[in-house]
Structure formats: structure tokens, C-alpha cells
Design a protein around this motif. Structure first.
Motif, PDB file in Angstrom:
ATOM      1  N   THR A 136      38.796 -51.396  58.660  1.00 29.87           N
ATOM      2  CA  THR A 136      38.030 -51.452  57.365  1.00 29.87           C
ATOM      3  C   THR A 136      37.117 -52.904  57.288  1.00 29.87           C
ATOM      4  O   THR A 136      37.859 -53.994  57.742  1.00 29.87           O
ATOM      5  CB  THR A 136      39.100 -51.764  56.010  1.00 29.87           C
ATOM      6  OG1 THR A 136      39.783 -50.330  55.981  1.00 29.87           O
ATOM      7  CG2 THR A 136      38.501 -52.109  54.967  1.00 29.87           C
ATOM      8  N   LEU A 137      35.829 -52.626  57.161  1.00 32.74           N
ATOM      9  CA  LEU A 137      34.924 -54.047  57.365  1.00 32.74           C
ATOM     10  C   LEU A 137      34.735 -54.385  55.711  1.00 32.74           C
ATOM     11  O   LEU A 137      34.302 -53.658  54.861  1.00 32.74           O
ATOM     12  CB  LEU A 137      33.619 -53.319  57.896  1.00 32.74           C
ATOM     13  CG  LEU A 137      33.704 -52.705  59.226  1.00 32.74           C
ATOM     14  CD1 LEU A 137      32.148 -52.329  59.739  1.00 32.74           C
ATOM     15  CD2 LEU A 137      34.005 -53.868  60.258  1.00 32.74           C
TER      16      LEU A 137
ATOM     17  N   ALA B  98      28.224 -54.588  58.220  1.00 34.78           N
ATOM     18  CA  ALA B  98      29.176 -53.769  58.021  1.00 34.78           C
ATOM     19  C   ALA B  98      28.672 -52.390  57.897  1.00 34.78           C
ATOM     20  O   ALA B  98      29.144 -51.433  58.565  1.00 34.78           O
ATOM     21  CB  ALA B  98      30.153 -54.099  56.877  1.00 34.78           C
ATOM     22  N   TRP B  99      27.775 -52.103  56.788  1.00 37.07           N
ATOM     23  CA  TRP B  99      27.495 -50.763  56.639  1.00 37.07           C
ATOM     24  C   TRP B  99      26.464 -50.261  58.042  1.00 37.07           C
ATOM     25  O   TRP B  99      26.456 -49.101  58.107  1.00 37.07           O
ATOM     26  CB  TRP B  99      26.746 -50.504  55.373  1.00 37.07           C
ATOM     27  CG  TRP B  99      25.380 -50.790  54.809  1.00 37.07           C
ATOM     28  CD1 TRP B  99      24.372 -50.183  55.386  1.00 37.07           C
ATOM     29  CD2 TRP B  99      24.776 -51.750  53.983  1.00 37.07           C
ATOM     30  NE1 TRP B  99      22.820 -50.385  54.877  1.00 37.07           N
ATOM     31  CE2 TRP B  99      23.227 -51.375  53.841  1.00 37.07           C
ATOM     32  CE3 TRP B  99      25.320 -52.227  53.066  1.00 37.07           C
ATOM     33  CZ2 TRP B  99      22.418 -52.096  53.183  1.00 37.07           C
ATOM     34  CZ3 TRP B  99      24.365 -53.292  52.323  1.00 37.07           C
ATOM     35  CH2 TRP B  99      23.179 -52.884  52.276  1.00 37.07           C
TER      36      TRP B  99
ATOM     37  N   ALA C 216      29.023 -49.162  60.402  1.00 35.47           N
ATOM     38  CA  ALA C 216      29.621 -47.836  60.042  1.00 35.47           C
ATOM     39  C   ALA C 216      28.715 -46.661  60.259  1.00 35.47           C
ATOM     40  O   ALA C 216      29.337 -45.713  60.515  1.00 35.47           O
ATOM     41  CB  ALA C 216      29.848 -48.076  58.673  1.00 35.47           C
TER      42      ALA C 216
ATOM     43  N   VAL D  72      35.111 -47.034  62.239  1.00 32.01           N
ATOM     44  CA  VAL D  72      35.149 -47.577  61.100  1.00 32.01           C
ATOM     45  C   VAL D  72      35.847 -46.903  59.865  1.00 32.01           C
ATOM     46  O   VAL D  72      35.669 -45.501  59.854  1.00 32.01           O
ATOM     47  CB  VAL D  72      33.838 -48.032  60.442  1.00 32.01           C
ATOM     48  CG1 VAL D  72      33.828 -48.513  59.030  1.00 32.01           C
ATOM     49  CG2 VAL D  72      33.101 -48.949  61.412  1.00 32.01           C
TER      50      VAL D  72
ATOM     51  N   VAL E 209      34.398 -49.418  54.059  1.00 34.72           N
ATOM     52  CA  VAL E 209      33.586 -50.511  54.198  1.00 34.72           C
ATOM     53  C   VAL E 209      33.684 -51.001  52.561  1.00 34.72           C
ATOM     54  O   VAL E 209      33.511 -50.343  51.768  1.00 34.72           O
ATOM     55  CB  VAL E 209      32.102 -50.168  54.384  1.00 34.72           C
ATOM     56  CG1 VAL E 209      31.263 -51.243  54.221  1.00 34.72           C
ATOM     57  CG2 VAL E 209      32.075 -49.584  55.893  1.00 34.72           C
TER      58      VAL E 209
ATOM     59  N   VAL F 229      26.404 -43.744  56.182  1.00 30.51           N
ATOM     60  CA  VAL F 229      27.836 -44.113  55.987  1.00 30.51           C
ATOM     61  C   VAL F 229      28.644 -43.028  55.302  1.00 30.51           C
ATOM     62  O   VAL F 229      28.382 -42.783  54.260  1.00 30.51           O
ATOM     63  CB  VAL F 229      28.118 -45.528  55.209  1.00 30.51           C
ATOM     64  CG1 VAL F 229      29.344 -45.967  55.048  1.00 30.51           C
ATOM     65  CG2 VAL F 229      27.037 -46.419  55.628  1.00 30.51           C
TER      66      VAL F 229
ATOM     67  N   ALA G  15      33.444 -46.113  50.710  1.00 32.87           N
ATOM     68  CA  ALA G  15      32.780 -47.506  50.518  1.00 32.87           C
ATOM     69  C   ALA G  15      32.941 -47.773  49.310  1.00 32.87           C
ATOM     70  O   ALA G  15      32.580 -47.149  48.349  1.00 32.87           O
ATOM     71  CB  ALA G  15      31.228 -47.244  51.105  1.00 32.87           C
TER      72      ALA G  15
END
Length: 288
Positions: free
Chosen positions: A104-105, A115-116, A119, A126, A129, A225, A229
């Protein structure tokens, strides 16, 4: 306790990753098998800004915070690169070298964009997020000039850390009202030198890093993504309500949370409310 873990970026840049809790006591322990979390700070930040979050995360996760290139205790190569590809590749290397996948970012500002983008690039790595106060729209040329002027206005060197806290928490023209948390945030990115306290980063390198995202929008990558999220905004932050809700709509599995009485530094301004905003999401994705 705190533990430093060395990571090497794909271009050989040495990166410092940090664990702000007791490490697993033995190979194969429950702590070592716990869901991985990688925390990515924003521009000018450092891994220690995540210490409070990482400590409560470590109750049920293996939480690692990364000093990104040009920041904290990681290398600051004079000529970079400080591109989006370089930042994403560093985070990718950290996940693989630390065995955090599926991870998990959790990213703040620039770290959220990293992060995205990661992903979207490596969905196999991933799990989920969390995007904290980062816009997907282009910010424009004018903001880069504003940042140049802002850096030039800093009264460096600061004589004491108290002066750092006061200037960034009260006297900085960018401060609309006194914000002690902001002063503390910037005190953590200062180091004592022969003539006083100066930032641990280069403003030139920060501007170089920033110019790689402010001139372009990032909606296309956001739409790629596919994992869960969560978009989090401080009600007084830089991400507006309309844009945040559009980001949630664009995301395949997007959710929304907001934190009252918080500006851009959401996790610093309101740490308890920040935890309350993201913990249910983390609990839900951990069991999927």
C-alpha cells in the motif's frame, strides 16, 4: 526505535529507507509477513515526517518511509536526474528490495503523484494507494515563478531552530494564519552548519523536481490505477473539493476522505484526524 535500511535506485543513487518501529524479531515472523506499506513524503519533506504515522501503522503493517532522492539522508546528485521516471523508479526499487509487495503506497503531495504513477506502471506491486493533497491538474508556469521567489525570500541562514519554527509558522508570507505544525515541519528539514541552520536540500534541485510535474496534467495516469485508492484532502489544503471528487470519479476504485482544520500538511496538522480518515481504508484493503 528507528532503523535505517539502505536501498539503491536503478541508476545507483543511494537511498535511505526508515522503519520507525521494532523490526521483525526473526525470519518468518508475523511482523515480517504483515502487509507492506511504503510512505512517500512530498517536495522538501523527509521520511521522518511520517514517523508518527509509521508507528501506529506498525501495529498491523510493515511500514517503511523512504527519503526520496535529493531529500533527507538520501543522495543528492548535483545533476540529478530529478525526473518523474527517476522518482517512480526509486520507489519501485524500494518495494522490490525490501520485499514489500503487494504494497500500500501512502503519498503526500509529490509523493502521492509518485504513488499513483507507480500503481499505474506496476499494478503487480501495488495493493492500494492513498493520495494526500495532490492535484492531478497542471499547476502552470506562474506557480514555478512563485516558488522561485518564495525560496529567495527565506532568511537563511537561521540563527536558531526557534527562528525556523517562527518564520515558517508565523512570518512566512505564505502563511495565512499562525501554524505551529508548519514550523515544526520545516524545522525537521534543517541542519546546523558553521553559519547557522540551513535546509538539508538544494532549492535548485527542488525546483528542478517540481518542474517535471507542474506543467502537465496527470489525469491519464490516474485513470490507469486499478487498485483501491483513497483521495484525502485537508479542507484548507491545496486540493479543492471539486477536483478531489473528480479524481475519485476518474479512479476505477476511488474513495474520498477529508480532514477538517487541516491545510496542506494534513498528517502534520491533524494527526489523529488523519489516522481516523485513512485507517478504515487500510483495514479494508488489508483483508482483500
Amino acid at each position: 526505535m528507528v532503523r535505517r535500511i539502505d536501498v539503491t535506485g536503478p541508476d545507483g543513487v543511494h537511498l535511505a529507507a526508515w522503519e520507525f518501529a521494532d523490526p521483525p524479531k526473526e525470519p518468518g515472523s508475523d511482523a515480517e509477513r504483515a502487509p507492506g506499506v511504503l510512505l512517500l513524503h512530498g517536495l522538501m519533506g523527509r521520511a521522518s515526517h511520517w514517523a508518527s504515522t509509521a508507528r501506529w501503522l506498525s501495529e498491523r503493517h510493515r511500514a517503511i518511509a523512504l527519503d526520496q532522492r535529493g531529500h533527507g539522508r538520501s543522495d543528492k546528485p548535483a545533476d540529478g536526474p530529478y525526473t518523474r521516471d527517476a522518482y517512480v523508479a526509486d520507489a519501485e526499487a524500494a518495494i522490490e528490495q525490501l520485499g514489500l509487495a503487494p504494497v500500500t503506497l501512502i503519498g503526500h503531495a509529490m509523493g502521492a503523484l509518485t504513488a499513483w504513477q507507480l500503481a499505474a506502471k506496476r499494478p503487480d506491486l501495488v495493493r492500494a494507494v492513498i493520495i494526500c493533497d495532490m492535484r492531478a491538474s497542471a499547476l502552470g508556469t506562474a506557480t514555478q515563478r512563485e516558488w522561485e521567489d518564495w525560496f529567495a525570500s527565506w532568511p537563511v541562514p537561521f540563527a536558531t531552530l526557534a527562528d525556523v519554527r517562527k518564520w515558517f509558522g508565523e512570518d512566512d508570507p505564505w502563511v495565512e494564519r499562525p501554524n505551529p505544525a508548519r514550523g515544526e515541519f520545516f524545522a525537521e528539514v534543517m541542519a546546523e552548519q558553521a553559519d547557522g541552520w540551513r535546509p538539508v536540500f538544494s532549492s535548485r534541485q527542488m525546483l528542478k523536481s517540481r518542474e517535471t510535474w507542474v506543467f502537465e496534467a496527470h489525469w491519464e495516469e490516474l485513470a490507469q490505477v486499478r487498485c483501491p485508492a483513497l483521495v484525502v484532502r485537508g479542507l484548507d489544503g491545496e486540493l479543492g473539493r471539486a477536483e478531489s471528487q473528480e479524481m475519485v470519479r476518474v479512479l476505477t476504485r476511488g474513495e474520498y476522505a477529508e480532514v477538517a482544520d487541516a491545510a496542506h500538511l494534513v498528517h502534520y496538522d491533524q494527526p489523529d484526524a488523519w489516522r481516523a480518515a485513512i485507517e478504515p481504508f487500510l483495514d479494508a484493503v488489508a483483508v482483500k
